[in-house]
Design an enzyme around this catalytic site. Structure first.
Site, short mmCIF file in Angstrom:
data_model
loop_
_atom_site.label_atom_id
_atom_site.label_comp_id
_atom_site.label_asym_id
_atom_site.label_seq_id
_atom_site.Cartn_x
_atom_site.Cartn_y
_atom_site.Cartn_z
N GLU A 271 0.81 -1.21 0.00
CA GLU A 271 0.00 0.00 0.00
C GLU A 271 0.85 1.26 0.00
OE1 GLU A 271 -4.33 0.39 1.78
OE2 GLU A 271 -2.83 0.65 3.35
N HIS A 292 8.60 -26.57 1.54
CA HIS A 292 7.98 -27.71 0.87
C HIS A 292 6.85 -27.27 -0.06
CE1 HIS A 292 10.11 -30.62 3.45
NE2 HIS A 292 10.02 -29.66 4.35
N LYS A 403 -13.19 1.77 -2.25
CA LYS A 403 -14.13 2.09 -1.17
C LYS A 403 -15.32 2.88 -1.71
CE LYS A 403 -10.88 2.28 2.74
NZ LYS A 403 -10.27 3.17 3.75
#
Length: 430
Positions: A271, A292, A403
């Site tokens: 951000e 792994h 938003k």
């Protein structure tokens, strides 16, 4: 905090950085440090976050949470920077008080969490600077309703952390709720060392003074040279490696308790630095688990990645029992910590042997002091990298676009961003 750049040098890795290039970059680091120090001195927006170790009032936090000393559980309702910093501390440190976080509006997850805790024994901390964050307030309304259904007086179990104005501030004043102020000039992702990140730790009985002391130790290490400041060394190295093609930064702590720290780092890095076509993409990994699963890619895939290892120099240990199983005798009588250290060393060497850049970050121990060092060090590294990139580190316009679009779709106002949702191109296969 200690940072080792040896495996990021071009004598080891490709992409890598030469020592001469670091010397040249150090001149820019000196200039950036002057800009950062001026911002700190003037308490400018964003730069004020680097003053939190000295400006945060631990007594104020302890006083605000004192009514919840009997809590067996603390539930933080927030999203992004309003939750990840507190979660990093809570999950990095053991406590008899369980901590949970409602940082998503997935209805099944919210229901399962609320069904699994005793709300009468829970302290609720609602965190939103604006006091209008849709996800946070929606979740709080759900929590409040669940408390009413259980016959719990929500006003007796709730406190808020918010700005001077907004719905949450009004709510706190109307119901005389304990309230903590979000510090001015501090973006949420930089707020772990403030009221936002420390309230949960205080309820859990953690030593928040030690967290701030660890952070202050890193403040004292900030200097006009990357060779004198671990935080700047890390930020400068990440920038330099990105400029040379390592556009992905895989954060890989070798401690289960630091898994959430990697999530916090991902928000901080993405951000803050992802602007104007610039910035590294943070990836999250966990040692030794992801040896792994992801290591194959990091060692043998495209040369567009660096790996950041984070580990404590000291930790509690547990013995591995003796065994007579064929081929496993070498494990018996050793410790799990010894095995984890061997896995760490092998992975670090494996990447170096294949010429893949990696950086080692160490703290003495995962405790309050060590987490304070680590979080502050990464914040300072991020600010330094932002100066080198030349981006606006402390804004997030792309986040704000989303938003507005979501709010428009929900009928919360007339936002042109919401219209883009209906314009989606589709190519469906059923």
């Amino acid at each position: 905090m200690r940072v080792d750049l040896g495996n990021a040098l071009d004598t080891v890795a490709a992409p890598g950085v030469s020592r001469d290039a670091l010397d040249r970059l150090d001149e820019r680091v000196a200039d950036a440090h002057e800009r950062i120090e001026a911002g700190r001195e003037n308490h400018e927006h964003g730069y004020a976050a680097l003053n939190l170790p000295e400006t945060t009032d631990a007594d104020e936090i302890r006083t605000a949470v004192e009514p919840f000393a009997d809590a067996e559980t603390v539930l933080t309702v927030g999203i992004g920077g309003s939750a990840l910093g507190a979660a990093t501390l809570a999950r990095g440190l053991d406590s008899d008080v369980d901590a949970y976080f409602l940082d998503n509006v997935d209805p099944e997850h919210v229901s399962a969490l609320l069904d699994g805790i005793s709300l009468s024994d829970t302290a609720i901390n609602v965190v939103s600077r604006s006091g209008t964050t849709a996800e946070t307030l929606a979740n709080f309304l759900v929590v409040r309703d669940a408390m009413a259904s259980e016959g719990v007086d929500w006003t007796e179990r709730t406190f808020v952390t918010t700005g001077e104005d907004g719905n949450l501030r009004t709510l706190a004043e109307r119901h005389d709720l304990p309230a903590l102020a979000v510090p001015d000039g501090v973006p949420g992702r930089f707020s772990v060392l403030s009221t936002v990140g420390l309230a949960c730790a205080a309820i859990q009985g953690r030593d928040i003074d030690a967290v701030l002391a660890g952070a202050r130790a890193e403040v004292d290490r900030l200097a006009g040279s990357l060779f004198e400041s671990p935080a700047y060394a890390y930020g400068a190295a990440c920038y330099a490696l990105d400029e040379r093609g390592a556009g992905v930064n895989a954060m890989m702590p070798y401690a289960e308790s630091l898994e959430t720290f990697a999530e916090w780092f991902a928000q901080l890095w993405a951000e803050s630095l992802g602007k104007d076509g610039l910035g590294q993409t943070p990836a999250r990994a966990l040692g030794a688990t992801d040896q792994h699963s992801q290591l194959q890619l990091y060692r043998a895939g495209p040369r567009d990645k660096m790996v950041t290892f984070v580990r404590p120099a000291d930790r509690d240990d547990r013995a591995i029992p003796e065994t007579d199983l064929p081929g496993l005798e070498y494990l018996g009588g050793r410790n799990l910590g010894t095995l984890l250290d061997a896995e760490f060393g092998a992975t670090e060497a494996s990447l170096a042997a294949s010429g893949r850049p990696n950086v080692r970050v160490e703290i003495d121990r995962i405790d309050e002091y060590g987490l304070g060092e680590l979080c502050y060090g990464m914040e300072a590294a991020c600010v330094l990298a932002g100066e080198l990139y030349g981006v606006e580190t402390f804004v997030q316009p792309a986040v704000e676009w989303g938003k507005r679009a979501a709010r428009g779709l929900l009928g919360g106002g007339d936002f042109e961003e919401a219209e883009a949702v209906a314009e989606k191109t589709t190519l469906e296969v059923e």
